[in-house]
Motif scaffolding. Structure first.
Motif, PDB file in Angstrom:
ATOM      1  N   ARG A  12       1.054  -1.104   0.061  1.00 20.84           N
ATOM      2  CA  ARG A  12       0.531  -0.458   0.145  1.00 20.84           C
ATOM      3  C   ARG A  12       0.731   1.482   0.015  1.00 20.84           C
ATOM      4  O   ARG A  12       0.131   1.944   0.320  1.00 20.84           O
ATOM      5  CB  ARG A  12      -0.686  -0.214   1.415  1.00 20.84           C
ATOM      6  CG  ARG A  12      -2.160  -1.408   1.320  1.00 20.84           C
ATOM      7  CD  ARG A  12      -3.369  -0.828   2.110  1.00 20.84           C
ATOM      8  NE  ARG A  12      -3.730  -2.086   2.086  1.00 20.84           N
ATOM      9  CZ  ARG A  12      -5.063  -2.521   0.888  1.00 20.84           C
ATOM     10  NH1 ARG A  12      -5.303  -1.587   0.333  1.00 20.84           N
ATOM     11  NH2 ARG A  12      -5.430  -3.388   1.174  1.00 20.84           N
ATOM     12  N   ARG A  16      -1.509   2.448  -6.438  1.00 26.00           N
ATOM     13  CA  ARG A  16      -2.864   1.469  -6.629  1.00 26.00           C
ATOM     14  C   ARG A  16      -3.417   1.711  -8.157  1.00 26.00           C
ATOM     15  O   ARG A  16      -3.490   0.232  -8.690  1.00 26.00           O
ATOM     16  CB  ARG A  16      -4.084   1.742  -5.224  1.00 26.00           C
ATOM     17  CG  ARG A  16      -4.192   0.066  -5.174  1.00 26.00           C
ATOM     18  CD  ARG A  16      -5.364  -0.148  -4.217  1.00 26.00           C
ATOM     19  NE  ARG A  16      -5.860  -1.052  -4.188  1.00 26.00           N
ATOM     20  CZ  ARG A  16      -7.367  -1.122  -4.932  1.00 26.00           C
ATOM     21  NH1 ARG A  16      -7.433  -0.694  -6.030  1.00 26.00           N
ATOM     22  NH2 ARG A  16      -7.849  -3.216  -4.171  1.00 26.00           N
ATOM     23  N   TYR A  52      -1.502  -9.671  -2.240  1.00 23.43           N
ATOM     24  CA  TYR A  52      -1.867  -9.747  -1.470  1.00 23.43           C
ATOM     25  C   TYR A  52      -3.052  -8.660  -0.390  1.00 23.43           C
ATOM     26  O   TYR A  52      -4.539  -8.412  -0.781  1.00 23.43           O
ATOM     27  CB  TYR A  52      -1.793 -11.510  -1.196  1.00 23.43           C
ATOM     28  CG  TYR A  52      -1.909 -12.601  -1.654  1.00 23.43           C
ATOM     29  CD1 TYR A  52      -2.487 -11.825  -3.132  1.00 23.43           C
ATOM     30  CD2 TYR A  52      -1.125 -13.465  -1.308  1.00 23.43           C
ATOM     31  CE1 TYR A  52      -2.411 -13.390  -4.066  1.00 23.43           C
ATOM     32  CE2 TYR A  52      -1.520 -15.102  -1.689  1.00 23.43           C
ATOM     33  CZ  TYR A  52      -1.676 -14.282  -3.434  1.00 23.43           C
ATOM     34  OH  TYR A  52      -1.503 -15.905  -3.998  1.00 23.43           O
ATOM     35  N   ALA A  53      -1.955  -7.977  -0.009  1.00 26.59           N
ATOM     36  CA  ALA A  53      -2.820  -7.221   0.865  1.00 26.59           C
ATOM     37  C   ALA A  53      -3.044  -5.895  -0.100  1.00 26.59           C
ATOM     38  O   ALA A  53      -3.843  -5.697   0.736  1.00 26.59           O
ATOM     39  CB  ALA A  53      -1.323  -6.289   1.473  1.00 26.59           C
ATOM     40  N   PHE A  55      -5.182  -6.640  -3.006  1.00 25.37           N
ATOM     41  CA  PHE A  55      -5.564  -6.554  -4.316  1.00 25.37           C
ATOM     42  C   PHE A  55      -6.610  -7.799  -3.392  1.00 25.37           C
ATOM     43  O   PHE A  55      -7.274  -8.353  -4.181  1.00 25.37           O
ATOM     44  CB  PHE A  55      -5.473  -6.869  -5.273  1.00 25.37           C
ATOM     45  CG  PHE A  55      -5.072  -5.671  -5.785  1.00 25.37           C
ATOM     46  CD1 PHE A  55      -5.640  -4.997  -6.791  1.00 25.37           C
ATOM     47  CD2 PHE A  55      -2.997  -5.179  -6.126  1.00 25.37           C
ATOM     48  CE1 PHE A  55      -5.244  -3.437  -6.828  1.00 25.37           C
ATOM     49  CE2 PHE A  55      -2.672  -4.212  -6.895  1.00 25.37           C
ATOM     50  CZ  PHE A  55      -3.997  -3.089  -7.122  1.00 25.37           C
ATOM     51  N   GLY A  56      -5.887  -9.102  -2.263  1.00 22.41           N
ATOM     52  CA  GLY A  56      -6.510  -9.697  -1.993  1.00 22.41           C
ATOM     53  C   GLY A  56      -6.398 -11.510  -2.425  1.00 22.41           C
ATOM     54  O   GLY A  56      -4.962 -11.296  -2.347  1.00 22.41           O
ATOM     55  N   ASN A  57      -6.464 -11.673  -3.621  1.00 24.47           N
ATOM     56  CA  ASN A  57      -5.756 -12.583  -3.955  1.00 24.47           C
ATOM     57  C   ASN A  57      -6.078 -12.527  -5.587  1.00 24.47           C
ATOM     58  O   ASN A  57      -5.799 -11.536  -6.437  1.00 24.47           O
ATOM     59  CB  ASN A  57      -6.838 -14.162  -3.522  1.00 24.47           C
ATOM     60  CG  ASN A  57      -7.522 -14.154  -3.779  1.00 24.47           C
ATOM     61  OD1 ASN A  57      -8.304 -13.705  -4.844  1.00 24.47           O
ATOM     62  ND2 ASN A  57      -8.361 -14.611  -2.958  1.00 24.47           N
ATOM     63  N   LYS A  58      -5.475 -13.177  -6.373  1.00 24.71           N
ATOM     64  CA  LYS A  58      -5.382 -13.615  -7.844  1.00 24.71           C
ATOM     65  C   LYS A  58      -6.346 -13.011  -8.122  1.00 24.71           C
ATOM     66  O   LYS A  58      -6.983 -12.225  -9.386  1.00 24.71           O
ATOM     67  CB  LYS A  58      -4.667 -14.833  -8.466  1.00 24.71           C
ATOM     68  CG  LYS A  58      -5.368 -14.518  -9.820  1.00 24.71           C
ATOM     69  CD  LYS A  58      -4.153 -16.226 -10.376  1.00 24.71           C
ATOM     70  CE  LYS A  58      -4.072 -16.022 -12.492  1.00 24.71           C
ATOM     71  NZ  LYS A  58      -3.513 -16.965 -12.331  1.00 24.71           N
ATOM     72  N   GLU A  59      -7.925 -14.113  -7.975  1.00 23.49           N
ATOM     73  CA  GLU A  59      -9.434 -13.808  -8.682  1.00 23.49           C
ATOM     74  C   GLU A  59      -9.931 -12.575  -8.206  1.00 23.49           C
ATOM     75  O   GLU A  59     -10.311 -11.444  -9.296  1.00 23.49           O
ATOM     76  CB  GLU A  59      -9.902 -14.844  -7.966  1.00 23.49           C
ATOM     77  CG  GLU A  59     -11.150 -14.679  -8.404  1.00 23.49           C
ATOM     78  CD  GLU A  59     -12.383 -15.768  -7.357  1.00 23.49           C
ATOM     79  OE1 GLU A  59     -13.826 -15.539  -7.642  1.00 23.49           O
ATOM     80  OE2 GLU A  59     -12.096 -17.343  -7.309  1.00 23.49           O
ATOM     81  N   LYS A  60     -10.204 -12.288  -7.071  1.00 24.41           N
ATOM     82  CA  LYS A  60     -10.770 -10.915  -6.838  1.00 24.41           C
ATOM     83  C   LYS A  60      -8.968  -9.703  -7.140  1.00 24.41           C
ATOM     84  O   LYS A  60      -9.991  -9.410  -8.221  1.00 24.41           O
ATOM     85  CB  LYS A  60      -9.691 -10.555  -4.917  1.00 24.41           C
ATOM     86  CG  LYS A  60     -11.070 -11.618  -3.678  1.00 24.41           C
ATOM     87  CD  LYS A  60     -10.546 -11.056  -3.079  1.00 24.41           C
ATOM     88  CE  LYS A  60     -11.367 -12.017  -2.404  1.00 24.41           C
ATOM     89  NZ  LYS A  60     -11.146 -11.665  -0.593  1.00 24.41           N
ATOM     90  N   ALA A  61      -8.056  -9.642  -7.756  1.00 22.51           N
ATOM     91  CA  ALA A  61      -7.457  -8.777  -8.695  1.00 22.51           C
ATOM     92  C   ALA A  61      -7.669  -8.718 -10.215  1.00 22.51           C
ATOM     93  O   ALA A  61      -8.208  -8.216 -10.241  1.00 22.51           O
ATOM     94  CB  ALA A  61      -6.112  -9.213  -8.874  1.00 22.51           C
ATOM     95  N   GLU A  64     -11.151  -7.165  -9.755  1.00 20.69           N
ATOM     96  CA  GLU A  64     -10.906  -6.019 -10.062  1.00 20.69           C
ATOM     97  C   GLU A  64     -10.483  -5.102 -11.270  1.00 20.69           C
ATOM     98  O   GLU A  64     -10.636  -4.045 -11.636  1.00 20.69           O
ATOM     99  CB  GLU A  64      -9.801  -5.255  -8.512  1.00 20.69           C
ATOM    100  CG  GLU A  64     -10.468  -3.729  -8.476  1.00 20.69           C
ATOM    101  CD  GLU A  64      -9.892  -4.069  -7.363  1.00 20.69           C
ATOM    102  OE1 GLU A  64      -9.329  -2.114  -6.769  1.00 20.69           O
ATOM    103  OE2 GLU A  64      -9.402  -4.525  -6.868  1.00 20.69           O
TER     104      GLU A  64
END
Length: 207
Positions: A12, A16, A52-53, A55-61, A64
């Motif tokens: 962060r 971003r 990951y901090a 965007f979460g994980n690959k799927e969430k990235a 988005e």
């Protein structure tokens, strides 16, 4: 593609939005399955925990990134469609603008929403469902334009808005695939023109 100016290992502490734009182009160019977490971290210049901090994980990235694409890259087609007052002009604009957008020299070819999930593994069912939903939303906009043409007398009242939209939607999807395969802008515009020559026949079909 220029990398975002980031610092590895400092979650962060980077831009971003720039990182999201970077990942969007990577997913757009390579697809979900072919893009690894290592590809993403290399692209935006952070380590895996930082990714990951943020965007979460690959799927969430990926989800988005698709939303970023829809609002920043893919919106021009539908903005132009919405500006048209006739059904035929709306369809013509969709196809001609798609030919231009799918072949920009400074961007990956084709449409991320069309191509992004076509070859996904069954294990990514949630993403596949999301992408199908986005494509259905786009088709619904086309149906609405054609239905408006039926209601205002531009098209015969026997015309089937769903079938007409389905035909031209299929043409657009095919154009996205052809663009990814290397078809030129002129070739796609010719495809669009040929499809529009079928307008009278397609719109006179009774549902």
């Amino acid at each position: 593609m220029k990398k975002a100016s980031l610092t590895r290992g400092r979650p962060r502490s980077f831009d971003r939005e720039a990182a999201l734009a970077q990942m969007t182009e990577l997913f757009w160019r390579q697809g979900y399955d072919a893009t690894s977490v290592a590809d993403l971290t290399e692209s935006i210049g952070v380590n895996t925990p930082s990714l990951y901090a943020a965007f979460g994980n690959k799927e969430k990235a990926y989800c988005e990134a698709v939303d970023y694409y829809r609002h920043n890259e893919g919106q021009r087609v539908w903005e132009n469609v919405e500006a048209q007052t006739s059904a035929r002009d709306a369809v013509a604009t969709m196809l001609q603008t798609s030919a231009e957008e799918f072949t920009r020299s400074n961007k990956p070819r084709g449409c991320m929403v069309v191509l992004g999930a076509l070859s996904m593994a069954d294990s990514n069912a949630a993403i596949v469902k999301r992408m199908k939903g986005y494509r259905a939303e786009a088709r619904a906009k086309l149906v609405a334009k054609i239905q408006s043409g039926i209601e205002n007398g531009e098209l015969p009242d026997t015309a089937d808005a769903e079938s007409i939209a389905g035909f031209y939607d299929s043409v657009q999807l095919g154009m996205a695939v052809r663009a990814r395969d290397g078809a030129s802008r002129q070739e796609l515009k010719q495809t669009a023109e040929l499809a529009l020559r079928s307008w009278e026949m397609v719109t006179s079909h009774q549902g």
